[in-house]
Design a protein around this motif. Structure first.
Motif, mmCIF file in Angstrom:
data_model
loop_
_atom_site.group_PDB
_atom_site.id
_atom_site.type_symbol
_atom_site.label_atom_id
_atom_site.label_comp_id
_atom_site.label_asym_id
_atom_site.label_seq_id
_atom_site.Cartn_x
_atom_site.Cartn_y
_atom_site.Cartn_z
ATOM 1 N N TRP A 152 -27.937 56.894 63.537
ATOM 2 C CA TRP A 152 -28.883 56.443 62.750
ATOM 3 C C TRP A 152 -28.451 56.695 61.199
ATOM 4 O O TRP A 152 -27.324 57.323 61.093
ATOM 5 C CB TRP A 152 -30.185 57.173 62.711
ATOM 6 N N GLY A 153 -29.001 55.826 60.502
ATOM 7 C CA GLY A 153 -28.578 56.051 58.996
ATOM 8 C C GLY A 153 -28.734 54.835 58.131
ATOM 9 O O GLY A 153 -29.662 53.710 58.542
ATOM 10 N N ARG A 154 -28.134 54.477 57.026
ATOM 11 C CA ARG A 154 -28.508 53.430 55.967
ATOM 12 C C ARG A 154 -27.613 52.372 56.791
ATOM 13 O O ARG A 154 -26.485 52.261 57.284
ATOM 14 C CB ARG A 154 -28.055 53.427 54.824
ATOM 15 N N TYR B 249 -31.398 52.533 63.937
ATOM 16 C CA TYR B 249 -31.392 53.416 64.597
ATOM 17 C C TYR B 249 -30.897 53.103 66.004
ATOM 18 O O TYR B 249 -31.383 51.915 66.499
ATOM 19 C CB TYR B 249 -32.859 54.225 64.857
ATOM 20 N N ALA B 250 -30.019 53.648 66.717
ATOM 21 C CA ALA B 250 -29.334 52.918 67.840
ATOM 22 C C ALA B 250 -29.184 54.140 68.934
ATOM 23 O O ALA B 250 -28.945 55.369 68.676
ATOM 24 C CB ALA B 250 -27.988 52.425 67.627
ATOM 25 N N MET B 251 -29.535 53.738 70.095
ATOM 26 C CA MET B 251 -29.440 54.828 71.149
ATOM 27 C C MET B 251 -28.829 54.090 72.498
ATOM 28 O O MET B 251 -28.867 52.763 72.463
ATOM 29 C CB MET B 251 -30.761 55.148 71.613
ATOM 30 N N TYR C 222 -31.135 48.797 69.682
ATOM 31 C CA TYR C 222 -30.782 48.781 68.274
ATOM 32 C C TYR C 222 -32.081 48.147 67.502
ATOM 33 O O TYR C 222 -32.578 47.306 67.706
ATOM 34 C CB TYR C 222 -29.545 47.878 68.172
ATOM 35 N N VAL C 223 -32.473 49.087 66.512
ATOM 36 C CA VAL C 223 -33.645 48.613 65.805
ATOM 37 C C VAL C 223 -33.467 48.996 64.227
ATOM 38 O O VAL C 223 -32.421 49.692 63.998
ATOM 39 C CB VAL C 223 -34.896 49.294 66.229
ATOM 40 N N GLY D 292 -42.325 51.924 62.438
ATOM 41 C CA GLY D 292 -41.938 50.676 61.862
ATOM 42 C C GLY D 292 -40.592 49.847 62.018
ATOM 43 O O GLY D 292 -40.261 49.147 61.344
ATOM 44 N N TYR D 293 -39.802 50.849 63.117
ATOM 45 C CA TYR D 293 -38.768 50.050 63.440
ATOM 46 C C TYR D 293 -38.759 48.988 64.454
ATOM 47 O O TYR D 293 -39.841 49.040 65.079
ATOM 48 C CB TYR D 293 -37.723 51.256 64.001
ATOM 49 N N ARG D 294 -38.252 47.897 63.958
ATOM 50 C CA ARG D 294 -38.212 46.865 65.014
ATOM 51 C C ARG D 294 -36.773 46.205 65.352
ATOM 52 O O ARG D 294 -35.862 46.299 64.447
ATOM 53 C CB ARG D 294 -38.892 45.392 64.302
#
Length: 91
Positions: free
Chosen positions: A41-43, A23-25, A9-10, A76-78
């Motif tokens: 994924w989404g807002r 964004y989750a996988m 989860y980022v 840039g996802y963290r």
């Protein structure tokens, strides 16, 4: 049979651009014993979108998982920062 469970989860937050995305996988077994890569994924705060990828072998699912992880990190996802709670009640 899945040997190990993969989850991610980022978030990407930029207040200047009014951007707050997640964004989750995860890789999970489906009813037929195949590896299933599930992406969401989404807002942040919204339901967002969902997509599933089915693979006969776990290695194929892990390969796509790592490829998508590298792509998200480059954009840039963290990981979500942990919120520290003061157990003594001091502020």
């Amino acid at each position: 049979m899945i040997a190990q469970r993969y989850q991610l989860y980022v978030e990407r937050i930029d207040a200047e651009k009014n951007m707050a995305r997640y964004y989750a996988m995860s890789i999970e077994p489906n009813l037929f014993g195949e590896a299933c890569l599930i992406r969401r994924w989404g807002r942040i705060g919204a339901t967002g979108q969902r997509r599933e990828h089915h693979f006969a072998r776990e290695e194929e699912a892990v390969r796509l998982f790592l490829q998508l992880l590298r792509r998200r990190r480059s954009r840039g996802y963290r990981p979500k920062p942990h919120i520290r709670q003061d157990t003594a009640g001091n502020r």
